[in-house]
Design a protein around this motif. Structure first.
Motif, short mmCIF file in Angstrom:
data_model
loop_
_atom_site.label_atom_id
_atom_site.label_comp_id
_atom_site.label_asym_id
_atom_site.label_seq_id
_atom_site.Cartn_x
_atom_site.Cartn_y
_atom_site.Cartn_z
N ARG A 169 -7.49 -1.08 7.99
CA ARG A 169 -6.66 -1.51 9.11
C ARG A 169 -5.94 -2.83 8.87
O ARG A 169 -4.79 -3.00 9.28
N HIS A 170 -6.62 -3.77 8.22
CA HIS A 170 -6.10 -5.13 8.18
C HIS A 170 -5.76 -5.66 6.79
O HIS A 170 -4.81 -6.43 6.64
N VAL A 171 -6.54 -5.28 5.77
CA VAL A 171 -6.30 -5.82 4.44
C VAL A 171 -5.20 -5.05 3.71
O VAL A 171 -4.32 -5.64 3.08
N SER A 172 -5.24 -3.73 3.81
CA SER A 172 -4.25 -2.90 3.11
C SER A 172 -2.81 -3.26 3.46
O SER A 172 -1.98 -3.40 2.56
N LEU A 216 -0.03 -4.68 0.76
CA LEU A 216 1.22 -3.94 0.56
C LEU A 216 2.42 -4.86 0.69
O LEU A 216 3.36 -4.81 -0.12
N GLN A 217 2.41 -5.73 1.69
CA GLN A 217 3.51 -6.66 1.88
C GLN A 217 3.60 -7.64 0.72
O GLN A 217 4.70 -7.97 0.25
N LEU A 218 2.45 -8.13 0.23
CA LEU A 218 2.45 -9.05 -0.90
C LEU A 218 3.05 -8.40 -2.14
O LEU A 218 3.81 -9.03 -2.88
N SER A 219 2.71 -7.14 -2.37
CA SER A 219 3.23 -6.45 -3.56
C SER A 219 4.74 -6.24 -3.46
O SER A 219 5.45 -6.26 -4.46
#
Length: 297
Positions: A106-109, A113-116
């Motif tokens: 819910r929170h880490v993925s 994704l945004q960082l990548s």
């Protein structure tokens, strides 16, 4: 030194692709050269690094340790070379994160994704696992934990405040009633996940403690499955508030005994000790704090 580096690279390629012939094709050289490099490396370190059978190759215990060290060293060299070529302080390398299954999904993925997307040179590896891992042995950069960890040699950073609370679907509470005291929980069904039971110790905002005992009706070893049952009206469930904040706001579920909770369970990040925090780690931690900022216990 160059020959040593070629031997180490070849050793990693062999384990990555599973055979000497495949490694030779990847490296655009002959099987004889690959075999010679491996033999030279094993003679130099004085131990067998790869088990050889007629069907497969696999790393020995010493070989697996060397492989982890070599891959980290090769990645560091690649990062240094890329920085020289680009001339920019870009984020390079691989960020490896482990997190609890439900919270991580819910929170880490979404944060990773945004960082990548923001940093194309950054590789991301996310492991969703409710069990504890050895960060150093497993080559993990950051582990996310819910609740204050026991004494540890790792560095800690709190990402957000959080509490464990009791929740149930509106349909369940409409049918069986809304308990108004901890003692009233004895008339209700509980859904069990992991180590949680229907015997709970509750704390109110004044710091007063009380016990509540319900009946375990359903149990499952997966947090998402337990939450699905709760939303389907099958009973009361213990959940971290960060995991249910959106559904509480939408009215999909309700807090049971809203003036009571099961104690503080902050969202913590654990990472190995080091003189300097890598930029990729710092960026991820800051992004997680920002993403969780709107969640309040």
């Amino acid at each position: 030194m160059l020959d040593d580096l070629n031997e180490l690279k070849t050793f990693c390629y062999i384990l990555s692709v599973g055979s000497l012939s495949a490694a030779a094709r990847e490296l655009d050289t002959s099987v004889a050269v690959v075999s010679k490099r491996l033999k030279s490396l094993e003679q130099r370190v004085g131990v067998e690094l790869i088990h050889r059978t007629t069907r497969a190759l696999s790393a020995t215990e010493e070989g697996e340790r060397l492989r982890n060290d070599v891959e980290r060293a090769l990645e560091a060299l690649a990062i240094g070379e890329a920085r020289l070529v680009s001339g920019r302080d870009e984020v390079f390398g691989t960020l490896t994160v482990v997190a609890p299954v439900s919270f991580g999904r819910r929170h880490v993925s979404p944060v990773l994704l945004q960082l990548s997307e923001d940093h194309p040179q950054l590789k991301v590896s996310l492991g969703l696992d409710d069990s504890l891992v050895d960060l150093v042995a497993d080559g993990v950069d950051i582990a996310i934990r819910i609740g204050q960890p026991a004494d540890s040699t790792l560095r800690l950073r709190k990402l957000a405040d959080n509490r464990r609370i009791l929740v149930a679907s509106t349909a369940y509470l409409d049918r069986y009633g809304r308990p108004t005291t901890p003692d009233a929980l004895k008339a209700h069904a509980f859904i069990r996940h992991g180590s949680f039971t229907a015997n709970v110790r509750l704390i109110n905002d004044d710091g007063r403690a009380a016990s509540g005992i319900g009946q375990t009706r359903l149990s499952v070893n997966n947090a998402d499955a337990a939450y699905d049952w709760a939303r389907a009206g099958q009973g009361i469930l213990i959940k971290s508030q960060v995991d249910v904040a959106a559904d509480l706001a939408a009215g999909t579920i309700e807090r049971v005994l809203p003036e009571w909770h099961l104690g503080e369970a902050p969202i913590m990040a654990l990472y190995p000790m080091g003189k300097q925090l890598p930029r990729k780690t710092r960026l991820f931690l800051d992004a997680m704090v920002a993403a969780l900022a709107d969640i309040r216990p």
